[in-house]
Design a protein around this motif. Structure first.
Motif, PDB file in Angstrom:
ATOM      1  N   PRO A  15       7.766   1.488 -11.252  1.00 52.68           N
ATOM      2  CA  PRO A  15       8.808   1.527 -12.285  1.00 52.68           C
ATOM      3  C   PRO A  15      10.105   0.823 -11.905  1.00 52.68           C
ATOM      4  N   SER A  16      10.456   0.841 -10.615  1.00 58.46           N
ATOM      5  CA  SER A  16      11.724   0.252 -10.188  1.00 58.46           C
ATOM      6  C   SER A  16      11.605  -1.218  -9.785  1.00 58.46           C
ATOM      7  N   TYR A  17      10.397  -1.797  -9.907  1.00 62.11           N
ATOM      8  CA  TYR A  17      10.205  -3.183  -9.477  1.00 62.11           C
ATOM      9  C   TYR A  17       9.904  -4.041 -10.693  1.00 62.11           C
ATOM     10  N   PRO A  18      10.475  -5.251 -10.777  1.00 65.73           N
ATOM     11  CA  PRO A  18      10.424  -6.022 -12.028  1.00 65.73           C
ATOM     12  C   PRO A  18       9.090  -6.682 -12.337  1.00 65.73           C
ATOM     13  N   GLU A  19       8.153  -6.705 -11.392  1.00 65.22           N
ATOM     14  CA  GLU A  19       6.887  -7.388 -11.625  1.00 65.22           C
ATOM     15  C   GLU A  19       5.776  -6.668 -10.865  1.00 65.22           C
ATOM     16  N   PRO A  20       4.513  -6.999 -11.135  1.00 61.31           N
ATOM     17  CA  PRO A  20       3.439  -6.362 -10.376  1.00 61.31           C
ATOM     18  C   PRO A  20       3.600  -6.615  -8.884  1.00 61.31           C
ATOM     19  N   LEU A  21       3.338  -5.591  -8.095  1.00 63.05           N
ATOM     20  CA  LEU A  21       3.492  -5.674  -6.641  1.00 63.05           C
ATOM     21  C   LEU A  21       2.132  -5.466  -5.994  1.00 63.05           C
ATOM     22  N   PHE A  22       1.666  -6.469  -5.259  1.00 63.29           N
ATOM     23  CA  PHE A  22       0.386  -6.363  -4.566  1.00 63.29           C
ATOM     24  C   PHE A  22       0.615  -5.726  -3.194  1.00 63.29           C
ATOM     25  N   VAL A  23      -0.271  -4.800  -2.825  1.00 63.22           N
ATOM     26  CA  VAL A  23      -0.251  -4.184  -1.495  1.00 63.22           C
ATOM     27  C   VAL A  23      -1.645  -4.336  -0.901  1.00 63.22           C
ATOM     28  N   THR A  24      -1.729  -4.875   0.312  1.00 61.71           N
ATOM     29  CA  THR A  24      -3.026  -5.121   0.941  1.00 61.71           C
ATOM     30  C   THR A  24      -2.905  -5.007   2.456  1.00 61.71           C
ATOM     31  N   ASP A  25      -3.904  -4.539   3.217  1.00 62.56           N
ATOM     32  CA  ASP A  25      -5.142  -3.956   2.763  1.00 62.56           C
ATOM     33  C   ASP A  25      -5.053  -2.470   3.083  1.00 62.56           C
ATOM     34  N   GLY A  26      -5.224  -1.627   2.081  1.00 62.72           N
ATOM     35  CA  GLY A  26      -5.127  -0.195   2.309  1.00 62.72           C
ATOM     36  C   GLY A  26      -6.433   0.545   2.136  1.00 62.72           C
ATOM     37  N   ALA A  27      -7.592  -0.173   2.191  1.00 53.72           N
ATOM     38  CA  ALA A  27      -8.851   0.514   1.897  1.00 53.72           C
ATOM     39  C   ALA A  27     -10.062   0.027   2.669  1.00 53.72           C
ATOM     40  N   ILE A  28     -10.054  -1.165   3.220  1.00 48.95           N
ATOM     41  CA  ILE A  28     -11.275  -1.720   3.816  1.00 48.95           C
ATOM     42  C   ILE A  28     -11.148  -1.925   5.324  1.00 48.95           C
ATOM     43  N   ASN A  29     -10.194  -2.726   5.769  1.00 44.72           N
ATOM     44  CA  ASN A  29     -10.076  -3.122   7.174  1.00 44.72           C
ATOM     45  C   ASN A  29      -9.119  -2.186   7.921  1.00 44.72           C
ATOM     46  N   ILE A  30      -9.653  -1.444   8.883  1.00 46.10           N
ATOM     47  CA  ILE A  30      -8.864  -0.397   9.545  1.00 46.10           C
ATOM     48  C   ILE A  30      -7.806  -0.998  10.466  1.00 46.10           C
ATOM     49  N   PHE A  31      -8.223  -1.755  11.461  1.00 46.11           N
ATOM     50  CA  PHE A  31      -7.299  -2.417  12.376  1.00 46.11           C
ATOM     51  C   PHE A  31      -7.645  -3.905  12.409  1.00 46.11           C
ATOM     52  N   THR A  48     -19.588 -13.644   1.790  1.00 46.85           N
ATOM     53  CA  THR A  48     -19.155 -15.040   1.791  1.00 46.85           C
ATOM     54  C   THR A  48     -18.580 -15.339   3.174  1.00 46.85           C
ATOM     55  N   GLY A  49     -17.944 -16.485   3.314  1.00 44.39           N
ATOM     56  CA  GLY A  49     -17.308 -16.798   4.584  1.00 44.39           C
ATOM     57  C   GLY A  49     -16.000 -16.071   4.797  1.00 44.39           C
ATOM     58  N   ARG A  50     -15.560 -15.316   3.805  1.00 45.28           N
ATOM     59  CA  ARG A  50     -14.294 -14.589   3.832  1.00 45.28           C
ATOM     60  C   ARG A  50     -14.547 -13.105   4.093  1.00 45.28           C
ATOM     61  N   ARG A  51     -13.668 -12.473   4.859  1.00 45.60           N
ATOM     62  CA  ARG A  51     -13.752 -11.026   5.042  1.00 45.60           C
ATOM     63  C   ARG A  51     -13.406 -10.311   3.734  1.00 45.60           C
ATOM     64  N   LEU A  52     -14.047  -9.191   3.491  1.00 46.98           N
ATOM     65  CA  LEU A  52     -13.675  -8.356   2.350  1.00 46.98           C
ATOM     66  C   LEU A  52     -12.315  -7.718   2.599  1.00 46.98           C
ATOM     67  N   SER A  53     -11.539  -7.566   1.551  1.00 47.36           N
ATOM     68  CA  SER A  53     -10.284  -6.819   1.657  1.00 47.36           C
ATOM     69  C   SER A  53      -9.943  -6.236   0.298  1.00 47.36           C
ATOM     70  N   HIS A  54      -9.160  -5.195   0.313  1.00 44.72           N
ATOM     71  CA  HIS A  54      -8.762  -4.519  -0.920  1.00 44.72           C
ATOM     72  C   HIS A  54      -7.321  -4.888  -1.266  1.00 44.72           C
ATOM     73  N   VAL A  55      -7.079  -5.088  -2.541  1.00 43.43           N
ATOM     74  CA  VAL A  55      -5.721  -5.379  -3.012  1.00 43.43           C
ATOM     75  C   VAL A  55      -5.348  -4.369  -4.093  1.00 43.43           C
ATOM     76  N   PHE A  56      -4.257  -3.634  -3.866  1.00 39.68           N
ATOM     77  CA  PHE A  56      -3.668  -2.814  -4.916  1.00 39.68           C
ATOM     78  C   PHE A  56      -2.775  -3.705  -5.769  1.00 39.68           C
ATOM     79  N   ILE A  57      -2.935  -3.620  -7.088  1.00 38.07           N
ATOM     80  CA  ILE A  57      -2.028  -4.285  -8.015  1.00 38.07           C
ATOM     81  C   ILE A  57      -1.191  -3.170  -8.630  1.00 38.07           C
ATOM     82  N   MET A  58       0.031  -3.026  -8.149  1.00 37.28           N
ATOM     83  CA  MET A  58       0.810  -1.832  -8.440  1.00 37.28           C
ATOM     84  C   MET A  58       1.860  -2.090  -9.506  1.00 37.28           C
ATOM     85  N   ASP A  59       1.973  -1.119 -10.393  1.00 41.42           N
ATOM     86  CA  ASP A  59       3.071  -1.095 -11.358  1.00 41.42           C
ATOM     87  C   ASP A  59       4.071  -0.069 -10.852  1.00 41.42           C
TER      88      ASP A  59
END
Length: 331
Positions: A150-166, A137-148
């Motif tokens: 235990p010490s955080y009250p809601e889902p925590l997203f972490v990005t990008d840890g898998a697709i775009n190097i620099f 698409t017109g958007r770059r691909l990226s990976h999003v972790f949806i993390m559970d």
């Protein structure tokens, strides 16, 4: 994810047996979506084949398995899996499996794509085919972790840890927008987005602080929409109200971040694995930015984490379909 040498017995997220309330809600939400079809590229080991069959059994989606039929049947027989009622598409090898899986999506016969036992790069190459047949698409691909966590009250997203190097600034803008879109697509509302660096001051000595400031200004100008951004923020004051208070940071995001945007792949990957292996977190995740969500799973994932990744992809696929329908009505 692999264990460090000499730590094969170290506890991991896969050892967590208790249910995640965040993931349970996502799985239940996905079950309420109308049935979609997920094409699975080359699920020729017990983990990938088992995950696809389990997602089907849990009512997350129907599946089409693409790979060498003899190998698929052999893996199923070895591990006691039933392939009854499952559509199989025979291919000679993993490269052909990736290409055929993408073709199934392009033909409208599948609404989700799932990685099997082939290498991630092989699947992404087929997705990004530049000959007019890919899922670009017109958007770059990226990976999003949806993390559970235990010490955080809601889902925590972490990005990008898998697709775009620099990633450069424009790529980071897409990374941020992809994560914001996913947050909305899961029904989690307008997210608080922390653009991470080592410090919270803008300084030319650390280029990622300059990029963080630029991304925030891009949000002010409407180039990034749907979220509340702040940065640069160090990790501590992004997720800890007390750390933010001590530093004197006044911000709607500091201490409350729902999306953490890493400066590069190494930082994002280390952060996600640190939370997983040292904090007992679980890390579901999907790839965003293609025509359909792409499910990536790891052998180290727990069964619930794999199902959460499938659930997230199913929910977001439904969100995309509804969004397209609304846009078509207004065009």
């Amino acid at each position: 994810m692999n264990h460090p040498a000499g730590l094969d017995s170290a506890p991991t997220a896969a050892d967590r047996t208790g249910p995640s309330s965040h993931y349970s809600r996502l799985i239940e939400q996905a079950r309420k979506e109308h049935s979609r079809i997920c094409v699975v590229a080359h699920p020729c080991d017990d983990v990938s084949l088992g995950a696809a069959l389990q997602a089907r059994a849990q009512g997350l989606f129907e599946i089409v398995l693409v790979g060498p039929q003899a190998r698929l049947h052999a893996v199923a027989a070895e591990h006691g899996f039933s392939l009854e009622g499952v559509t199989l598409i025979d291919t000679p090898h993993s490269h052909a499996s990736a290409e055929r899986a993408v073709e199934e999506v392009l033909a409208g016969r599948a609404q989700l794509l799932m990685k099997g036992s082939l290498h991630t790069d092989e699947l992404i190459q087929a997705v990004l085919c530049t000959q007019g047949k890919g899922l670009r698409t017109g958007r770059r691909l990226s990976h999003v972790f949806i993390m559970d966590v235990p010490s955080y009250p809601e889902p925590l997203f972490v990005t990008d840890g898998a697709i775009n190097i620099f990633p450069d600034l424009s790529t980071k803008a897409d990374i941020v927008q992809n994560a914001i879109d996913l947050h909305h697509g899961l029904g989690l509302g307008k997210p608080l987005v922390a653009i991470l660096s080592a410090v919270e001051q803008v300084t030319e000595k650390i280029p990622t602080t300059l990029e963080a400031a630029a991304l925030c200004k891009m949000a002010d100008r409407g180039q990034i929409t749907g979220g509340v951004l702040d940065g640069p923020l160090a990790l501590d004051n992004a997720i800890s109200l007390e750390a933010a208070r001590i530093k004197g940071i006044v911000s709607p995001v500091a201490g409350r971040a729902q999306i953490l945007v890493a400066p590069d792949l190494e930082a994002g990957n280390m952060l996600a694995k640190n939370l997983t292996f040292l904090s007992g977190a679980q890390a579901a995740g999907i790839v965003m930015g293609a025509r359909v969500p792409i499910i990536l799973t790891s052998r180290a994932d727990s069964a619930q984490t794999r199902m959460a990744s499938c659930a997230v992809a199913s929910i977001y696929a439904g969100y995309l379909e509804r969004k397209v329908a609304v846009e078509a009505q207004h065009s």
